[in-house]
Write a protein that holds these residues in place. Sequence first.
Motif, mmCIF file in Angstrom:
data_model
loop_
_atom_site.group_PDB
_atom_site.id
_atom_site.type_symbol
_atom_site.label_atom_id
_atom_site.label_comp_id
_atom_site.label_asym_id
_atom_site.label_seq_id
_atom_site.Cartn_x
_atom_site.Cartn_y
_atom_site.Cartn_z
ATOM 1 N N MET A 130 -7.485 57.884 -34.749
ATOM 2 C CA MET A 130 -8.697 59.034 -34.493
ATOM 3 C C MET A 130 -8.566 59.589 -33.144
ATOM 4 O O MET A 130 -7.788 59.257 -32.128
ATOM 5 N N ALA A 131 -8.734 60.797 -33.235
ATOM 6 C CA ALA A 131 -8.375 61.861 -31.983
ATOM 7 C C ALA A 131 -9.282 61.236 -30.740
ATOM 8 O O ALA A 131 -10.391 60.702 -30.865
ATOM 9 N N ASP A 132 -8.526 61.325 -29.424
ATOM 10 C CA ASP A 132 -9.125 60.917 -28.387
ATOM 11 C C ASP A 132 -10.144 62.131 -27.916
ATOM 12 O O ASP A 132 -9.739 63.240 -27.699
ATOM 13 N N LYS A 133 -11.523 61.938 -28.173
ATOM 14 C CA LYS A 133 -12.473 63.077 -28.082
ATOM 15 C C LYS A 133 -12.540 63.474 -26.537
ATOM 16 O O LYS A 133 -12.808 64.529 -26.153
ATOM 17 N N THR A 134 -12.010 62.448 -25.561
ATOM 18 C CA THR A 134 -12.126 62.787 -24.228
ATOM 19 C C THR A 134 -11.304 63.757 -24.002
ATOM 20 O O THR A 134 -11.362 64.915 -23.054
ATOM 21 N N LEU A 135 -9.746 63.936 -24.373
ATOM 22 C CA LEU A 135 -9.095 64.974 -24.223
ATOM 23 C C LEU A 135 -9.620 66.338 -24.860
ATOM 24 O O LEU A 135 -9.470 67.351 -24.496
ATOM 25 N N GLN A 136 -9.965 65.861 -26.156
ATOM 26 C CA GLN A 136 -10.456 67.376 -26.887
ATOM 27 C C GLN A 136 -11.521 68.110 -26.419
ATOM 28 O O GLN A 136 -11.603 69.211 -26.207
ATOM 29 N N ASN A 137 -12.659 67.493 -25.744
ATOM 30 C CA ASN A 137 -13.836 68.106 -25.167
ATOM 31 C C ASN A 137 -13.836 68.429 -23.693
ATOM 32 O O ASN A 137 -14.671 69.041 -23.313
ATOM 33 N N ASP A 138 -12.913 67.533 -22.977
ATOM 34 C CA ASP A 138 -12.922 67.620 -21.653
ATOM 35 C C ASP A 138 -12.583 68.766 -20.832
ATOM 36 O O ASP A 138 -11.385 68.828 -20.890
ATOM 37 N N LYS A 139 -13.229 69.858 -20.406
ATOM 38 C CA LYS A 139 -12.500 71.043 -20.069
ATOM 39 C C LYS A 139 -11.901 70.869 -18.712
ATOM 40 O O LYS A 139 -11.101 71.760 -18.226
ATOM 41 N N SER A 140 -12.051 69.631 -18.028
ATOM 42 C CA SER A 140 -11.456 69.475 -16.678
ATOM 43 C C SER A 140 -10.113 68.486 -17.015
ATOM 44 O O SER A 140 -9.732 68.110 -15.790
ATOM 45 N N HIS A 141 -10.089 68.297 -18.090
ATOM 46 C CA HIS A 141 -8.745 67.121 -18.252
ATOM 47 C C HIS A 141 -7.578 67.917 -17.738
ATOM 48 O O HIS A 141 -7.304 69.163 -17.803
ATOM 49 N N PRO A 142 -6.612 67.060 -16.861
ATOM 50 C CA PRO A 142 -5.555 67.798 -16.427
ATOM 51 C C PRO A 142 -4.533 68.551 -17.299
ATOM 52 O O PRO A 142 -3.926 69.492 -16.733
ATOM 53 N N VAL A 143 -4.309 67.882 -18.632
ATOM 54 C CA VAL A 143 -3.386 68.739 -19.257
ATOM 55 C C VAL A 143 -4.039 70.019 -19.883
ATOM 56 O O VAL A 143 -3.239 71.037 -19.898
ATOM 57 N N ARG A 144 -5.337 70.202 -20.341
ATOM 58 C CA ARG A 144 -6.001 71.427 -20.427
ATOM 59 C C ARG A 144 -6.052 72.388 -19.297
ATOM 60 O O ARG A 144 -5.795 73.421 -19.395
ATOM 61 N N ARG A 145 -6.389 71.839 -18.006
ATOM 62 C CA ARG A 145 -6.408 72.788 -16.715
ATOM 63 C C ARG A 145 -4.778 73.147 -16.556
ATOM 64 O O ARG A 145 -4.793 74.379 -16.445
ATOM 65 N N PHE A 146 -3.831 72.411 -16.781
ATOM 66 C CA PHE A 146 -2.434 72.659 -16.482
ATOM 67 C C PHE A 146 -2.084 73.991 -17.511
ATOM 68 O O PHE A 146 -1.829 75.045 -17.244
ATOM 69 N N ILE A 147 -2.293 73.547 -18.878
ATOM 70 C CA ILE A 147 -2.019 74.903 -19.681
ATOM 71 C C ILE A 147 -2.926 76.149 -19.538
ATOM 72 O O ILE A 147 -2.313 77.096 -19.408
#
Length: 145
Positions: A1-18
């Motif tokens: 099951m997908a990690d919803k924290t990564l998918q929806n968290d706009k402040s997640h470090p990976v999302r911020r990096f990209i």
Amino acid sequence: MADKTLQNDKSHPVRRFIEALPFSKALQMEMEEMADGRAVISMPYSKDLVGDPATGVIHGGAVSALMDTCGGAAVMSHPQVTAATATLDLRIDYMRPATPGERITARAHCYNVTRSVAFVRAEAFDEDQTRPVAAATGAFTVAGG
């Protein structure tokens, strides 16, 4: 099951990096999904990215950049990867020209991670989601290897 924290968290470090990469910003890339070694990033059509003025088709380099960035995001979101990554190898097969005026979406899956290398498969589509514009396979660095 997908990690919803990564998918929806706009402040997640990976999302911020990209999303902070100047090249991603220049191409107006938008992170749509990201979780458990999978990523979806889209890019709007832009006349500034046209490779053939006669047809209005987006340059293959822009599609390549989108798929490379999406592959890196898939690697960084993989549970076994704890740091940024870099592309070691990326092979892209262009299947057809993207339809002028249409958004391009890349989907990438990090399907194997070793001690030093992560392996990715990706596809890019325009609004016709049944026929890919391009397909790619890549190898990316894994920190500590």
